[in-house]
Design an enzyme around this catalytic site. Structure first.
Site, PDB file in Angstrom:
ATOM      1  N   GLY A   1       0.694  -1.262   0.046  1.00  0.00           N
ATOM      2  CA  GLY A   1       0.024   0.126  -0.047  1.00  0.00           C
ATOM      3  C   GLY A   1       0.831   1.273  -0.060  1.00  0.00           C
TER       4      GLY A   1
ATOM      5  CD  GLN B   1       3.472   5.765   2.477  1.00  0.00           C
ATOM      6  OE1 GLN B   1       2.604   5.197   1.995  1.00  0.00           O
ATOM      7  NE2 GLN B   1       4.618   5.061   2.865  1.00  0.00           N
TER       8      GLN B   1
ATOM      9  CB  CYS C   1       5.760   2.310   7.169  1.00  0.00           C
ATOM     10  SG  CYS C   1       5.258   3.783   6.116  1.00  0.00           S
ATOM     11  CG  LEU C   2       6.495   1.039   1.088  1.00  0.00           C
ATOM     12  CD1 LEU C   2       5.665   1.216  -0.183  1.00  0.00           C
ATOM     13  CD2 LEU C   2       7.812  -0.038   0.793  1.00  0.00           C
TER      14      LEU C   2
ATOM     15  CG  HIS D   1       0.064   1.272   7.398  1.00  0.00           C
ATOM     16  ND1 HIS D   1       0.984   0.950   7.953  1.00  0.00           N
ATOM     17  CD2 HIS D   1       0.593   2.220   6.451  1.00  0.00           C
ATOM     18  CE1 HIS D   1       2.186   1.354   7.887  1.00  0.00           C
ATOM     19  NE2 HIS D   1       1.909   2.208   6.647  1.00  0.00           N
ATOM     20  CD  GLU D   2      -0.741   2.440   2.752  1.00  0.00           C
ATOM     21  OE1 GLU D   2      -0.362   3.572   2.816  1.00  0.00           O
ATOM     22  OE2 GLU D   2      -0.053   1.284   2.941  1.00  0.00           O
TER      23      GLU D   2
ATOM     24  CG  HIS E   1       0.656   6.864   5.645  1.00  0.00           C
ATOM     25  ND1 HIS E   1       1.898   7.387   6.245  1.00  0.00           N
ATOM     26  CD2 HIS E   1       1.034   5.696   5.203  1.00  0.00           C
ATOM     27  CE1 HIS E   1       2.748   6.403   6.292  1.00  0.00           C
ATOM     28  NE2 HIS E   1       2.409   5.394   5.732  1.00  0.00           N
TER      29      HIS E   1
HETATM   30 ZN    ZN Z   1       3.119   3.473   5.721  1.00  0.00          ZN
END
Ligand code: ZN
Length: 157
Positions: free
Chosen positions: A49, A54, A91-92, A133-134, A137
């Site tokens: 995701g 981000q 998380c990326l 999670h997304e 953000h």
């Molecule tokens: Zn993340």
């Protein structure tokens, strides 16, 4: 399509991830290009995701790989959540970190698709976790805020 730079841990850029993203008032070609670029970026990143903040765009756009396709969610809202799961999250934007986070098990999200149509999606397990999670953000929340504890890399094996 273009690969976008994912904001990663660094004090100044992480501040950007603490901001609240703005609602998409009109789905312009620019928004759809953003979605296309985010999809291409997600595919090479190995994540499931990605949220627009981000990649430095403070708009309410996220994409989630449900295992079959990459869902495109504009102005997503969680409309129902039930059950509970405790699991490992990463998380990326925070490479090399993992934490235990409690999330609902089944999560239903309402969002606009790229044509402006209202759609709902229900995700279970990992997909439900990813929706939460997304969308966090978009509100400046990182999973590390919610983690009961962070894991050492050797705990992942
Ligand atoms: Zn993340």
């Amino acid at each position: 399509m273009a690969l976008l730079n994912i904001i990663k841990e660094d004090k100044d850029v992480l501040n950007a991830l603490r901001k609240k993203s703005r609602t998409v008032e009109e789905i312009t070609p620019r928004i759809n290009t953003l979605i296309d670029d985010m999809k291409e970026t997600l595919k090479v990143s190995g994540g499931i995701g990605l949220a627009a903040p981000q990649v430095g765009i403070l708009r309410r756009v996220v994409i989630v790989d449900d295992g079959e396709e990459i869902l495109e969610l504009i102005n997503p809202e969680i409309i129902s959540a039930e059950g509970e799961q405790d699991g490992i999250e990463a998380c990326l934007s925070l490479p090399g970190k993992w934490g235990m986070v409690k999330r609902p098990l089944n999560v239903t999200v309402k969002a606009l698709d790229r044509t402006g149509e209202v759609r709902t999606y229900t995700g279970t397990g990992l997909v439900g976790r990813c929706f939460c999670h997304e969308i966090d953000h978009l509100n400046g929340i990182l999973y590390t805020d919610l983690a009961s504890r962070m894991l050492d890399p050797d705990e992942l094996e």
